[in-house]
Design an enzyme around this catalytic site. Structure first.
Site, PDB file in Angstrom:
ATOM      1  N   GLY A  11      33.718 -24.020 -46.317  1.00  0.00           N
ATOM      2  CA  GLY A  11      33.148 -23.617 -47.629  1.00  0.00           C
ATOM      3  C   GLY A  11      33.566 -24.239 -48.763  1.00  0.00           C
ATOM      4  N   HIS A  58      34.484 -15.195 -50.629  1.00  0.00           N
ATOM      5  CA  HIS A  58      35.583 -16.196 -50.939  1.00  0.00           C
ATOM      6  C   HIS A  58      35.123 -17.133 -52.049  1.00  0.00           C
ATOM      7  CE1 HIS A  58      39.159 -18.986 -50.043  1.00  0.00           C
ATOM      8  NE2 HIS A  58      38.296 -19.745 -50.669  1.00  0.00           N
ATOM      9  N   GLU A  59      33.911 -17.674 -51.381  1.00  0.00           N
ATOM     10  CA  GLU A  59      33.165 -18.711 -52.298  1.00  0.00           C
ATOM     11  C   GLU A  59      32.555 -18.032 -53.472  1.00  0.00           C
ATOM     12  OE1 GLU A  59      33.863 -21.705 -51.717  1.00  0.00           O
ATOM     13  OE2 GLU A  59      34.675 -21.262 -49.760  1.00  0.00           O
ATOM     14  N   GLN A 104      34.982 -26.430 -57.400  1.00  0.00           N
ATOM     15  CA  GLN A 104      35.985 -27.081 -56.842  1.00  0.00           C
ATOM     16  C   GLN A 104      35.989 -28.475 -57.196  1.00  0.00           C
ATOM     17  OE1 GLN A 104      35.633 -24.405 -53.075  1.00  0.00           O
ATOM     18  NE2 GLN A 104      37.884 -24.973 -53.268  1.00  0.00           N
ATOM     19  N   CYS A 148      42.092 -22.138 -48.633  1.00  0.00           N
ATOM     20  CA  CYS A 148      41.306 -22.809 -49.494  1.00  0.00           C
ATOM     21  C   CYS A 148      41.390 -24.437 -50.139  1.00  0.00           C
ATOM     22  CB  CYS A 148      41.390 -22.048 -51.010  1.00  0.00           C
ATOM     23  SG  CYS A 148      40.541 -22.369 -52.135  1.00  0.00           S
ATOM     24  N   LEU A 149      40.369 -24.981 -49.888  1.00  0.00           N
ATOM     25  CA  LEU A 149      40.840 -26.429 -50.018  1.00  0.00           C
ATOM     26  C   LEU A 149      41.517 -26.673 -51.467  1.00  0.00           C
ATOM     27  CD1 LEU A 149      37.404 -27.897 -48.695  1.00  0.00           C
ATOM     28  CD2 LEU A 149      39.545 -27.877 -47.632  1.00  0.00           C
ATOM     29  N   HIS A 179      35.008 -17.825 -56.220  1.00  0.00           N
ATOM     30  CA  HIS A 179      35.316 -19.129 -56.837  1.00  0.00           C
ATOM     31  C   HIS A 179      34.290 -19.154 -58.130  1.00  0.00           C
ATOM     32  CE1 HIS A 179      38.280 -21.403 -54.933  1.00  0.00           C
ATOM     33  NE2 HIS A 179      37.522 -21.024 -53.671  1.00  0.00           N
TER      34      HIS A 179
HETATM   35 NI    NI Z   1      38.211 -21.756 -51.653  1.00  0.00          NI
END
Ligand code: NI
Length: 170
Positions: A46, A136-137, A51, A94-95, A140
Site C-alpha cells: 500500500g 493504515h493507508e 508518502q 510502513c514504507l 496516512h
Molecule cells: Ni504506511
C-alpha cells in the site's frame, strides 16, 4: 512512469492532512501510475500519495500474495463509512518507517467508499489484510502513522532512531 522517492519519518510532510482530489484527470492518473511503480518497486502492499510528498487523497493498494497475480486497487478520496465490531490484529509495517514491524489492533473489517481512476464512485467491503491496509493507508491521508497506535515508549524509541539516522544522512 517514474519511481519516486519515498519519504521517511520524521519528515514533517508525513504529518500533514492531504487535500481531496477535485478532478480525476490525466495528471492524477499519471501520479497513480508512479505510485504503483514505486509501491511494487519497494516492494510494498500500500502507498499513499503523501508518502512521495504529494498531499492529495490518493492511495494505491495491492495485497495479492503472488507477484504475477496483481490485484491493484486505486482509491481516490477514500472514506471509511463502516467498521466491524470484531477486532483483528496484524503485524504492520510502513514504507515510511522501513524495517520496523509491530502488531496493531484495528477493526477486522471495514467498508470504504472512493473514486476509481475513471472518477467513478465505488464501494468496497474489506476483510483481513485488505481491511488493515485500507485503514493504515487512509490514516496516512490524515497525517496519522501506525506507530501512533503503539505505546508512547515504543513510538518515541523508533522516532528517535529515525531522527538520528536522518541527521547522520544530512
Ligand atoms: Ni504506511
Amino acid at each position: 512512469m517514474t519511481i519516486r522517492e519515498i519519504l521517511t519519518i520524521p519528515d514533517p510532510r508525513l504529518r500533514k492532512v492531504s487535500a481531496p482530489v477535485t478532478q480525476v484527470d490525466d495528471g492524477v492518473r499519471e501520479l497513480i501510475v508512479d505510485l504503483f511503480a514505486t509501491m511494487y518497486d519497494a516492494p510494498g502492499i500500500g502507498l499513499a500519495a503523501v508518502q512521495v510528498g504529494v498531499l492529495r487523497r490518493i492511495l494505491v493498494i495491492d495485497v495479492a500474495k503472488e507477484p504475477d497475480e496483481k490485484e491493484p486497487h486505486t482509491l481516490i478520496n477514500p472514506e471509511i463509512v463502516a467498521w466491524s465490531d470484531e477486532i483483528g490484529v496484524h503485524e504492520e509495517g510502513c514504507l515510511s518507517i522501513p524495517d520496523y514491524f509491530e502488531e496493531v489492533e484495528r477493526p477486522a473489517g471495514c467498508t470504504v467508499t472512493y473514486l476509481d481512476r475513471e472518477g467513478k464512485r465505488c464501494e468496497m467491503e474489506c476483510e483481513g489484510l485488505l481491511a488493515t491496509v485500507v485503514q493504515h493507508e487512509v490514516d496516512h491521508l490524515d497525517g496519522k502513522l501506525f506507530i501512533d497506535y503503539l505505546s508512547r515508549l515504543k513510538r518515541e524509541r523508533i522516532t528517535k532512531k529515525f531522527t538520528k539516522q536522518a541527521k547522520r544522512a544530512s
